[in-house]
Structures are given as structure tokens and as C-alpha cells.
Motif scaffolding. Structure first.
Motif, PDB file in Angstrom:
ATOM      1  N   UNK A  26       2.864   5.896  -5.647  1.00 55.85           N
ATOM      2  CA  UNK A  26       2.817   6.019  -7.111  1.00 55.85           C
ATOM      3  C   UNK A  26       1.579   6.790  -7.564  1.00 55.85           C
ATOM      4  N   UNK A  27       0.419   6.442  -7.010  1.00 57.44           N
ATOM      5  CA  UNK A  27      -0.820   7.017  -7.553  1.00 57.44           C
ATOM      6  C   UNK A  27      -1.253   8.318  -6.857  1.00 57.44           C
ATOM      7  N   UNK A  28      -1.134   8.405  -5.538  1.00 54.01           N
ATOM      8  CA  UNK A  28      -1.659   9.587  -4.838  1.00 54.01           C
ATOM      9  C   UNK A  28      -0.630  10.707  -4.693  1.00 54.01           C
ATOM     10  N   UNK A  29       0.645  10.344  -4.511  1.00 55.52           N
ATOM     11  CA  UNK A  29       1.671  11.386  -4.377  1.00 55.52           C
ATOM     12  C   UNK A  29       2.326  11.630  -5.746  1.00 55.52           C
ATOM     13  N   UNK A  30       2.766  10.564  -6.395  1.00 52.62           N
ATOM     14  CA  UNK A  30       3.414  10.717  -7.704  1.00 52.62           C
ATOM     15  C   UNK A  30       2.446  11.065  -8.820  1.00 52.62           C
ATOM     16  N   UNK A  59      -7.364  -3.237  -5.821  1.00 50.71           N
ATOM     17  CA  UNK A  59      -6.566  -3.095  -7.043  1.00 50.71           C
ATOM     18  C   UNK A  59      -5.350  -4.020  -7.017  1.00 50.71           C
ATOM     19  N   UNK A  60      -4.637  -4.013  -5.898  1.00 51.87           N
ATOM     20  CA  UNK A  60      -3.424  -4.831  -5.810  1.00 51.87           C
ATOM     21  C   UNK A  60      -3.762  -6.308  -6.014  1.00 51.87           C
ATOM     22  N   UNK A  61      -4.867  -6.744  -5.416  1.00 46.99           N
ATOM     23  CA  UNK A  61      -5.254  -8.150  -5.533  1.00 46.99           C
ATOM     24  C   UNK A  61      -5.568  -8.509  -6.986  1.00 46.99           C
ATOM     25  N   UNK A  62      -6.215  -7.594  -7.707  1.00 51.09           N
ATOM     26  CA  UNK A  62      -6.535  -7.862  -9.101  1.00 51.09           C
ATOM     27  C   UNK A  62      -5.259  -8.056  -9.913  1.00 51.09           C
ATOM     28  N   UNK A 122       0.829  -1.209   0.000  1.00 48.64           N
ATOM     29  CA  UNK A 122       0.000   0.000   0.000  1.00 48.64           C
ATOM     30  C   UNK A 122       0.866   1.263   0.000  1.00 48.64           C
ATOM     31  N   UNK A 123       2.074   1.169   0.564  1.00 46.77           N
ATOM     32  CA  UNK A 123       3.000   2.301   0.458  1.00 46.77           C
ATOM     33  C   UNK A 123       3.342   2.551  -1.013  1.00 46.77           C
ATOM     34  N   UNK A 124       3.676   1.492  -1.720  1.00 51.22           N
ATOM     35  CA  UNK A 124       3.989   1.635  -3.152  1.00 51.22           C
ATOM     36  C   UNK A 124       2.783   2.197  -3.903  1.00 51.22           C
ATOM     37  N   UNK A 163       7.603  -3.168  -6.004  1.00 55.03           N
ATOM     38  CA  UNK A 163       6.169  -3.038  -6.304  1.00 55.03           C
ATOM     39  C   UNK A 163       5.884  -1.690  -6.974  1.00 55.03           C
ATOM     40  N   UNK A 164       6.499  -0.621  -6.476  1.00 58.55           N
ATOM     41  CA  UNK A 164       6.254   0.718  -7.038  1.00 58.55           C
ATOM     42  C   UNK A 164       6.560   0.738  -8.533  1.00 58.55           C
ATOM     43  N   UNK A 165       7.699   0.165  -8.907  1.00 63.11           N
ATOM     44  CA  UNK A 165       8.079   0.150 -10.320  1.00 63.11           C
ATOM     45  C   UNK A 165       7.104  -0.654 -11.165  1.00 63.11           C
ATOM     46  N   UNK A 166       6.667  -1.800 -10.634  1.00 64.84           N
ATOM     47  CA  UNK A 166       5.704  -2.612 -11.385  1.00 64.84           C
ATOM     48  C   UNK A 166       4.362  -1.880 -11.527  1.00 64.84           C
ATOM     49  N   UNK A 167       3.951  -1.148 -10.495  1.00 62.93           N
ATOM     50  CA  UNK A 167       2.701  -0.390 -10.584  1.00 62.93           C
ATOM     51  C   UNK A 167       2.811   0.696 -11.651  1.00 62.93           C
ATOM     52  N   UNK A 168       3.981   1.340 -11.713  1.00 64.31           N
ATOM     53  CA  UNK A 168       4.172   2.376 -12.739  1.00 64.31           C
ATOM     54  C   UNK A 168       4.140   1.754 -14.133  1.00 64.31           C
TER      55      UNK A 168
END
Lengths: 334, 334
Positions: free
Chosen positions: A133-137, A286-289, A127-129, A157-162
């Protein structure tokens, strides 16, 4: 008895096992409204080093305290109607076998997930990632995103989310092997070794038109290099500064600050995942999906046994991990 | 003839008059679509020192160029249907008597305002303060707002706007006289002398619960002191860094970065007023209402005569001004 790791004294400089001692305490008595939890999985977080200092986002861990740490646990006894034995929870359970807490200090977890996933992608790491990524970045498709500590728990995880968001993602990691792993296993577009000679030049070449978002887990020289490559309206997500936690007197930051923020109209913003509790169910959905679809790979290095916790944290601070680091000290009872 | 100040060479370190030379050039020929403007008021801005360096938000002023600068001028000849002789405009007219521009480089101004007001509160100075306080700082009533260079052009307006918004406003200025003036004349709640011994302690005492917003025109040691006093979710408005423009090798920034942004969940964000052009009419409407009501005092030190421009900029960089600094080189023709 309840085995516990006690912080003996406030560490100065690089952390050593000498500042911890494993002791036994009586099993706590469960008072009205209280819940007794058996810790099963201890999360190892670089921020734990910062918690031993005064200036942290939490109260300082003081000498004589049980060392703090996030845990996944299972209720063994409850005198609150909110929880019953067998319930799986996330809490600040500390480096110990048993912990007595109240319901407001517990987050109920889905018992169908594995402990590995609960402590990593569905825990504060994932959830940090996500919020970084989505709320701050606030990444947008096509943007150039740089992630430091890219082989680490949050960075991986952050990189994969991006990537999932359609960005071009460059990772920074220590050493050629980790860099290769970040590209080949995690699917980053590129990875740079911050220990290599000419790192700053390589970074400039990897993003000739500059960076839109820098997700920073490290601070220090890596942050300074990123600051020299900001695109207009760039965002720096200040998630952590692991390069500095172990330093008694951290070095100053780049002389490019604050001017570069003005000339590039850039934003540098810190956050702590605990501020996003209200949004957690949606983040986890979202993460689970993405985990289920295979788009998001979850990597965890799980150590076994309470006696190995200080060692494992020291290895983590030395950057010797890939993905999430945790210590398992028990198994789910069904 | 058209008298012009030419930059002879890129200055190194503290600015001196030696790098400028006053020359005469022929009056430019007005081509199709062009507008000839007589500069009446030259705005002096600390950022002009930064424009002489490579890393600025504008293209660098190169040796041989007419020195850049915002001006208020009046159209003397036009071969564009958009403007006619007598129109009052704001433009990047430079340090010279006459300038040839195209309509897209001009902003039409209200000829009923005085030149003093057009170059200060209704110029980029006032709108910089407005957007910095409201759009970047996003101040709320009751918040603690710190403003550096509080006696300066932007700072004096920024602090007054924060007062109008219901904030508790602390100014930072150089010397006890300026500090007294900021409180007594501009209505700040308090003012601190950054040159005084014990400044950092005084700042801590002036905001015991910390700062919500720091409007920073200065950077350097003043920024470092502010970073040590951030409240949760604090915002640092990176408007300028005048302490650094004149330094060949600016010192690094506080070792509190980036960690303090994470622990305090703080945002540090730069901006340039030119990005807010679309919102300018609304900003000016608000500013005019507060000027008319007397809530917003406009202070300008107007020098007379083109020959004094370099001197006046050097005095400004040395912090010897109160409010807006400008040089008048002509009067409105009616």
C-alpha cells in the motif's frame, strides 16, 4: 521423532491432498552454529501453490522435499550465541514439527505478541500489505483504492491500511456474505462480488472516475476488469495472482496491455515483502500502533494440528477463508 | 486556399489511403489573440493511427476533422504580442498548410536548427526517447537494455541514449538489413530480427542473464518475448504498441502477466512525453550536446509534398522506415 509433510510429486492443475504424505524423521542433531526450532504456528499462504512450480520468487519445492512454509517457532536447542532456548522466531520452518536452521535464517520476534498476531499482522502478511500500500501503491488521501481478495489475509489488511490513509476503498471478494463482511466488519466503503453477473459493470459504477490504485492479489479476469478503469497515473500493485497458481496453463492477460499503461501513464509493479526486510521494524511499529488503537482489525482463522495442513491450504486456494489462515501445532513454552 | 487532409471515416483494421481526402478550405481569418502558422514539416508518428480510435491519450480524430499531427511551422500573421511573423514553432498543426492557434498551443523553437532536427531529435521524438530512457527506464551503466522498433524514430534515439549512458544495448528490428544498420550505423551492441524463426530463442541467448530495461515501442509478441527474460527489478518502458494500432481486436498479452512482475519485482510503466513539458529545456540541452559531439546520430527520412502524407504514414505503420519519418511541405522564410 519429527513429523513432516513431504511433497510426493509436482502437482498438475488444482492441488489435492494426494501429493503430500505425512512421514516421521529422526530429530535432527544440532551442529555448531545451528539452532533447533519447534514450529508452533504454520502460516498458510496462497503463494505456497506457486512455490511448487518452477517460476516462483523462490526455489521450487521438489518432490521428496519437506513442504515449504513460513512459521512462528520457539528455540528448543541452540549452538549459536545469537539465540537461546525459549526465543521466539519467524522462519521458513516448513510443514514439520522441528527444523534446524542458522541464525541468518531467523527473524527474532516479540514474545509478548500472541501467535495469532505474529503469524498475521506482524508476520509477512501484515508487512506485505503495508509495503504494497505505502511503498508500491504510494496511496494518498482521497484516492480511490481497489483491493482484490479483500476478505483474505493480505487484502483485509491492505484495505484497512488504505482507509487509515484516508482513501476511498472498494474491496472485491467472492460471494455476497464475504462482501457484506468486508464492509461491515472491516470498514471498506464498498465491496463487489467478482462471481456476480455484471461484475465489470458494477466495478465501473463503483468508481465512475476510475481507480488510482489497484492492490491485486488475484490477477486474471479481476485484473482485466480493473485495467479498464484506470485513472491517469494509476498504480497496480502486483502482490499475487492466486487465480492463476492452480492453473496449469494460465490464460493470457487483457488486450488492454500494454496500451492502457501508456494512455493512462500508469505503473504496474510487482514486489515481494522479503525485499523490505530493512524497513520491517518501522512497518511493525506502525502496524502495532493501529492494532492497539483498534483502527486495524486482525482476523485469523487458526486450524489445529499438523495433520490438517494440506486440507487447510486447499480451502485457502478455494477462497474459503476470512483473514489470515494458519495451522497451530504447538503452544509457547514460558 | 488552405489544402487539408480530411479524415472521411474511422478506419477499421489496416489503414488505407481511402479514409482520407485532400480538400481546400479558405485561409482562416486571424482573430484577436490568434496566430496563423504555415506548417513546414509534418511529423509522422505511429500514434496517429491510435488517435483515430477512441482509446488514445488524446481526443479521437473524428470523421470530418482535419487529420491531427505534430508540425514544425512558421508564424505568418499574429494578433498576439507573444509571437511575430517569422517565429518558428512546434504545434499540433495537423495535415494542412495553414493552422490558426493561440499562444498556449505553441512551443517556440530555435530557428537555427534545421527542420529535420526540429521534427526529430529536438521534437517529441527525441524527447520521448530521452524521458523514456532516463525518467521511466532509469538506466544505469552496465545494464542490459532492449529496444523494440530499434530502427524507428524513437527507438533509434533511445538505443543510442542507452549506449551513451554506458549500457549494453540490444535492438529489435524487422529484417536482417535493418538489424545490420542498427548495429553498424547506430552502434547498438546487437540486433535481433523479430520476423526470424527462433526469435524468442535468439533473445534468450542475447541476454543470458536477462534484461534490466525494455524500451517497448511495439507491444504484442515482442513484449511477450521480453517478459520471459526479465532480470530482478527490471523495468518495462511502455512507450508505444505499434503492433496493435492497426488491429481491430488486439490479441491478449502474455500469460506471464502479472505473476512475472511479482517474481521479478519488475515495473511496467507507461508515459507520454507531453507530461514532461516542464523538463523539456534540460532534455534538449543534453540532446544538443550529444548531437554536436557526434555521439548521437540523427536519421530522418523526409518525404516531399502534402499529397504524400497518407502514403507515408501507411509505410511507417508497415515498418518501412529508418529513423524519423516526416513530410516537408514548405521551407523556412528568412
Amino acid at each position: 521423532m519429527n513429523r513432516q509433510w513431504i511433497l510426493l510429486r509436482t502437482p498438475v492443475g488444482a492441488l489435492s491432498t494426494q501429493v503430500f504424505e505425512l512421514r516421521e524423521a529422526p530429530i535432527p542433531h544440532v551442529g555448531a552454529g545451528q539452532v533447533l526450532i519447534r514450529n508452533l504456528m504454520l502460516s498458510l499462504d496462497p503463494a505456497a501453490r506457486a512455490w511448487m512450480k518452477v517460476t516462483s520468487y523462490r526455489g521450487q519445492v521438489m518432490p521428496g522435499d519437506v513442504m515449504h512454509g513460513f512459521t512462528i517457532g520457539q528455540v528448543v536447542n541452540s549452538r549459536s550465541p545469537a539465540y537461546k532456548p525459549g526465543d521466539v522466531v519467524e522462519c521458513m520452518g516448513g510443514w514439520q514439527e522441528l527444523v534446524l536452521l542458522t541464525p541468518d535464517q531467523l527473524v527474532r520476534r516479540n514474545p509478548n505478541h500472541s501467535l495469532d498476531h505474529l503469524v498475521s499482522v506482524y508476520g509477512i502478511t501484515g508487512t506485505t500489505a503495508y509495503h504494497g500500500i505505502f511503498d508500491v501503491g504510494r496511496v494518498r488521501p482521497g484516492e480511490i483504492v481497489l483491493v482484490s481478495a479483500a476478505a483474505g489475509a493480505v487484502g483485509s489488511i491492505a484495505g484497512q491500511l488504505a482507509k487509515i490513509a484516508g482513501c476511498h476503498v472498494i474491496g472485491i471478494a467472492g460471494g455476497p456474505e464475504k462482501c457484506r463482511w468486508v464492509v461491515e466488519e472491516l470498514g471498506f466503503d464498498a465491496a463487489l462480488d467478482y462471481k456476480a453477473a455484471g461484475f465489470a459493470d458494477q466495478l465501473r459504477e463503483a468508481c465512475p472516475s476510475g481507480l488510482d490504485v489497484f492492490f491485486d492479489n488475484v490477477g486474471g479476469a479481476v485484473l482485466d476488469a480493473a485495467l479498464a478503469n484506470l485513472r491517469m497515473h494509476a498504480r497496480i500493485v502486483c502482490c499475487g495472482s492466486v487465480s492463476r497458481y492452480d492453473r496449469e496453463v494460465p490464460p493470457p492477460t487483457s488486450p488492454l496491455l500494454p496500451s492502457v499503461l501508456t494512455t493512462r501513464r500508469a505503473r504496474m509493479e510487482g514486489f515481494v515483502v522479503l525485499d523490505y526486510t530493512a524497513q520491517r521494524p518501522v512497518a511493525e511499529e506502525h502496524l502495532e500502533r493501529w492494532v492497539t488503537s483498534g483502527e486495524l482489525k486482525v482476523v485469523a482463522e487458526i486450524n489445529q494440528g499438523l495433520e490438517h495442513v494440506p486440507d487447510a491450504l486447499i480451502r485457502l486456494l478455494a477462497g474459503e477463508n476470512r483473514g489470515k489462515s494458519a495451522v497451530q501445532i504447538g503452544t509457547l513454552a514460558h
